[in-house]
Design an enzyme around this catalytic site. Structure first.
Site, PDB file in Angstrom:
ATOM      1  N   GLU A  59      -7.226   3.159   8.188  1.00  0.00           N
ATOM      2  CA  GLU A  59      -6.870   4.571   8.012  1.00  0.00           C
ATOM      3  C   GLU A  59      -7.883   5.478   8.691  1.00  0.00           C
ATOM      4  O   GLU A  59      -8.973   5.041   9.074  1.00  0.00           O
ATOM      5  CB  GLU A  59      -6.762   4.936   6.519  1.00  0.00           C
ATOM      6  CG  GLU A  59      -8.073   4.933   5.780  1.00  0.00           C
ATOM      7  CD  GLU A  59      -8.004   5.675   4.445  1.00  0.00           C
ATOM      8  OE1 GLU A  59      -7.075   6.462   4.206  1.00  0.00           O
ATOM      9  OE2 GLU A  59      -8.932   5.490   3.639  1.00  0.00           O
ATOM     10  N   GLU A  84       0.888  -4.801   4.326  1.00  0.00           N
ATOM     11  CA  GLU A  84      -0.124  -5.231   5.277  1.00  0.00           C
ATOM     12  C   GLU A  84      -0.544  -6.652   4.971  1.00  0.00           C
ATOM     13  O   GLU A  84      -0.555  -7.050   3.805  1.00  0.00           O
ATOM     14  CB  GLU A  84      -1.372  -4.336   5.116  1.00  0.00           C
ATOM     15  CG  GLU A  84      -1.620  -3.445   6.268  1.00  0.00           C
ATOM     16  CD  GLU A  84      -2.765  -2.476   6.024  1.00  0.00           C
ATOM     17  OE1 GLU A  84      -3.665  -2.732   5.225  1.00  0.00           O
ATOM     18  OE2 GLU A  84      -2.736  -1.416   6.669  1.00  0.00           O
ATOM     19  N   LYS A 102       0.820  -1.214   0.000  1.00  0.00           N
ATOM     20  CA  LYS A 102       0.000   0.000   0.000  1.00  0.00           C
ATOM     21  C   LYS A 102       0.854   1.263   0.000  1.00  0.00           C
ATOM     22  O   LYS A 102       1.944   1.288   0.587  1.00  0.00           O
ATOM     23  CB  LYS A 102      -0.902   0.020   1.253  1.00  0.00           C
ATOM     24  CG  LYS A 102      -1.972  -1.057   1.229  1.00  0.00           C
ATOM     25  CD  LYS A 102      -2.731  -1.132   2.539  1.00  0.00           C
ATOM     26  CE  LYS A 102      -3.973  -0.280   2.532  1.00  0.00           C
ATOM     27  NZ  LYS A 102      -4.826  -0.564   3.731  1.00  0.00           N
ATOM     28  N   GLU A 143     -11.427   4.115  10.043  1.00  0.00           N
ATOM     29  CA  GLU A 143     -11.806   2.959   9.225  1.00  0.00           C
ATOM     30  C   GLU A 143     -11.135   1.684   9.720  1.00  0.00           C
ATOM     31  O   GLU A 143      -9.917   1.659   9.949  1.00  0.00           O
ATOM     32  CB  GLU A 143     -11.425   3.194   7.758  1.00  0.00           C
ATOM     33  CG  GLU A 143     -12.168   4.365   7.140  1.00  0.00           C
ATOM     34  CD  GLU A 143     -12.068   4.408   5.621  1.00  0.00           C
ATOM     35  OE1 GLU A 143     -12.964   4.990   4.993  1.00  0.00           O
ATOM     36  OE2 GLU A 143     -11.084   3.880   5.047  1.00  0.00           O
ATOM     37  N   LEU A 176      -6.378  -9.370   4.275  1.00  0.00           N
ATOM     38  CA  LEU A 176      -7.451 -10.108   4.941  1.00  0.00           C
ATOM     39  C   LEU A 176      -8.399 -10.656   3.869  1.00  0.00           C
ATOM     40  O   LEU A 176      -8.777  -9.947   2.942  1.00  0.00           O
ATOM     41  CB  LEU A 176      -8.190  -9.213   5.927  1.00  0.00           C
ATOM     42  CG  LEU A 176      -7.299  -8.580   7.017  1.00  0.00           C
ATOM     43  CD1 LEU A 176      -8.137  -7.773   7.985  1.00  0.00           C
ATOM     44  CD2 LEU A 176      -6.519  -9.640   7.779  1.00  0.00           C
ATOM     45  N   VAL A 200     -18.607  10.816   2.194  1.00  0.00           N
ATOM     46  CA  VAL A 200     -19.751  10.721   1.272  1.00  0.00           C
ATOM     47  C   VAL A 200     -20.951  10.112   2.007  1.00  0.00           C
ATOM     48  O   VAL A 200     -22.080  10.570   1.893  1.00  0.00           O
ATOM     49  CB  VAL A 200     -19.383   9.828   0.057  1.00  0.00           C
ATOM     50  CG1 VAL A 200     -20.598   9.628  -0.851  1.00  0.00           C
ATOM     51  CG2 VAL A 200     -18.219  10.401  -0.720  1.00  0.00           C
ATOM     52  N   ASN A 208      -9.897   9.176   8.044  1.00  0.00           N
ATOM     53  CA  ASN A 208     -10.202  10.290   7.147  1.00  0.00           C
ATOM     54  C   ASN A 208     -10.566  11.505   7.998  1.00  0.00           C
ATOM     55  O   ASN A 208     -11.465  11.431   8.835  1.00  0.00           O
ATOM     56  CB  ASN A 208     -11.345   9.938   6.210  1.00  0.00           C
ATOM     57  CG  ASN A 208     -10.925   8.895   5.190  1.00  0.00           C
ATOM     58  OD1 ASN A 208      -9.822   8.963   4.648  1.00  0.00           O
ATOM     59  ND2 ASN A 208     -11.763   7.924   4.941  1.00  0.00           N
ATOM     60  N   ARG A 249     -12.147  14.287   7.558  1.00  0.00           N
ATOM     61  CA  ARG A 249     -13.105  15.121   6.805  1.00  0.00           C
ATOM     62  C   ARG A 249     -14.488  14.482   6.883  1.00  0.00           C
ATOM     63  O   ARG A 249     -14.646  13.400   7.440  1.00  0.00           O
ATOM     64  CB  ARG A 249     -12.678  15.186   5.340  1.00  0.00           C
ATOM     65  CG  ARG A 249     -12.547  13.782   4.757  1.00  0.00           C
ATOM     66  CD  ARG A 249     -12.411  13.772   3.259  1.00  0.00           C
ATOM     67  NE  ARG A 249     -12.003  12.479   2.763  1.00  0.00           N
ATOM     68  CZ  ARG A 249     -12.805  11.438   2.549  1.00  0.00           C
ATOM     69  NH1 ARG A 249     -14.100  11.544   2.803  1.00  0.00           N
ATOM     70  NH2 ARG A 249     -12.336  10.289   2.088  1.00  0.00           N
ATOM     71  N   LYS A 268     -16.410   2.283  -2.276  1.00  0.00           N
ATOM     72  CA  LYS A 268     -17.712   1.972  -1.684  1.00  0.00           C
ATOM     73  C   LYS A 268     -18.849   2.217  -2.681  1.00  0.00           C
ATOM     74  O   LYS A 268     -18.804   3.193  -3.442  1.00  0.00           O
ATOM     75  CB  LYS A 268     -17.928   2.851  -0.448  1.00  0.00           C
ATOM     76  CG  LYS A 268     -16.871   2.607   0.619  1.00  0.00           C
ATOM     77  CD  LYS A 268     -16.773   3.760   1.599  1.00  0.00           C
ATOM     78  CE  LYS A 268     -15.583   3.585   2.520  1.00  0.00           C
ATOM     79  NZ  LYS A 268     -15.243   4.816   3.244  1.00  0.00           N
TER      80      LYS A 268
END
Ligand code: ADP
Length: 448
Positions: A287, A200, A158, A275, A203, A294, A289, A291, A237
């Site tokens: 992670e 990572e 990543k 998340e 999964l 959506v 976010n 902010r 998503k």
């Protein structure tokens, strides 16, 4: 409170923010590119400023032009929405230097969480469990291989600056590792100008469960429950629901308290999302976010709290208007992202909307920036609206969603509505039994 807020965004989220400003009696300034002169967010704002040509780098991502628009209109605060400059620490810093309030967290917190390696390290120290992986970045193949072998394949390479599913590559076995690293690095360099990578554990059957958090930068921070965003295509998503069909009150409260405490320890200000991947009853942070998301309306539906209004209040210096014990969860909510894309090929479908009939009725919300006669420009994200439905139970919510989707008519362009109509009759979706890989497998099956 602010007199005038400039909204540095477009589409449905620009309108969403305008609505909150209007309720607070704040004047709104829309900015737009030349391609968006006829957009709804421009028509409904109190004032508007054209900030450049269609290309985002010359308009919605252009800091000097946004600053000029603030100066011309006398805006005293900027709401960045999501995407564009919403997680750009330098933008937040520059605004503050010009005595304009950035409606969001401090630039330090944006920077801290913007680098995923630093973010993982920070939250780990705050007591949040993270996905097993490399301790920090990996500098070369030998380091990556040693780490991957210790965890066991498959692993995910990543990008530290990654976002929107970019800069993320799977290595199923040792033989794939070098190529996955090279691809992740070059994608990260071209998308984010930074090729730092980390590793990572991949999964194989997790759900994506994220917690909404809110702080006021004055020592108060709470969580507003979770959203399940496991229905994804290419790590993006498609549909979100709250609460998660996989969590019980005990797990929700336990993890919720951990994340809220972490935000108090950071003295976090504004809205944020932590998340996680959730597998076999365990949570693993991926992670944060810093902010508005959506999918924030599903949280609004089950809590009755206006998250954008609260962002504005907190940015203006107010304390959080609720404490943890004031937040109660009621019923179930689902959001479908309506994209201007073909529902089978996912090819973007910009163009003229010849007919637009959104659904209505009890507990049905449509957030959209389009209208009949509007021509969707080809330059931006294909999200044209969100359908959010609430019900007393998940079952009632699904019934209402089915009815709402059948009422929704959009002509002239292709949309993802037919996909949702199909998905909500699938037994796994009806029963809430899906993980992050479910949709890809379903689409592959229906193609063959
Ligand atoms: P981005 O910032 O690009 O959206 P994230 O780290 O938030 O990247 O991950 C996006 C999605 O990618 C997750 O919701 C999940 O579906 C998948 N993903 C991320 N990390 C892992 C992992 N370690 N194992 C399996 N899937 C993962």
């Amino acid at each position: 409170m602010f007199d005038k807020v400039l909204i540095a965004n477009r589409g449905e989220i620009a309108l969403r923010i305008q609505r909150a400003c209007k309720e607070l009696g704040i004047s709104t300034v829309a900015v737009h590119s030349t391609a968006d002169a006829d957009a709804m967010h421009v028509r409904l704002a109190d004032e508007s400023v054209c900030i450049g040509p269609p290309s985002p780098t010359e308009s919605y991502l252009n800091i000097p032009r946004l600053l000029a628009a603030c100066e011309i209109t006398g805006a005293d605060a900027v709401h960045p929405g999501y995407g564009f400059l919403s997680e750009n620490a330098r933008f937040a810093e520059i605004l503050e230097e010009h005595k304009i309030t950035f409606i969001g967290p401090t630039s330090e917190h944006i920077r801290l969480m913007g680098d995923k390696i630093t973010a993982k390290d920070t939250v780990k120290k705050l007591g949040i469990p993270v996905v097993p992986g490399s301790d920090g970045g990996v500098a070369n193949e030998a380091e990556a291989l040693a780490c991957a072998k210790e965890m066991g394949f498959p692993v995910l390479v990543k990008a530290a600056s990654g976002g929107g599913g970019r800069g993320m590559k799977l290595a199923e076995t040792e033989a794939d590792l070098a190529e996955a690293m090279a691809n992740a690095k070059s994608e990260a360099m071209s998308s984010f100008g930074d090729d730092a990578i980390y590793i990572e554990k991949y999964l194989t059957k997790p759900r994506h469960i994220e917690f909404q958090v809110f702080g006021d930068g004055r020592g108060n921070a709470v969580h507003l429950g979770e959203r399940d965003c496991s229905l994804q295509r290419r790590h993006q998503k498609i549909l979100e629901e709250a609460p998660s069909p996989a969590l019980n009150d005990e797990a929700r409260n336990r993890v919720g308290e951990v994340v809220a405490k972490a935000m108090r320890d950071l003295n976090y200000r504004g809205a944020g999302t932590i998340e996680f991947l959730y597998e076999d009853g365990e949570f693993f942070f991926i992670e944060m976010n810093t902010r508005l998301q959506v999918e924030h309306p599903v949280t609004e539906a089950i809590t009755g709290i206006d998250l954008v209004l609260e962002q504005i209040r907190v940015a203006a210096g107010a304390q959080l208007s609720f404490q943890q014990e004031d937040i109660t969860f009621s019923g179930h909510a689902i959001e479908c992202r309506i994209n201007a894309e073909n529902a089978k090929t996912f090819r973007p479908s910009p163009g003229l909307i010849t007919y637009w009939h959104p659904p209505g009725g009890l507990s049905v919300r449509v957030d959209s920036g389009v209208y009949q006669g509007y021509r969707i420009p080809p330059y931006y994200d294909s999200l044209i609206g969100k359908l959010i439905v609430h019900g007393k139970t998940r079952n009632e919510c699904m019934m209402r969603l089915r009815r709402s989707l059948s009422e929704f008519v959009i002509d002239g362009i292709d949309t993802t509505i037919p996909l949702f109509s199909e998905l909500i009759s699938q037994p796994d979706i009806v029963n809430g039994l899906y993980d992050i890989h479910w949709l890809e497998k379903y689409l592959a099956k229906s193609e063959s």
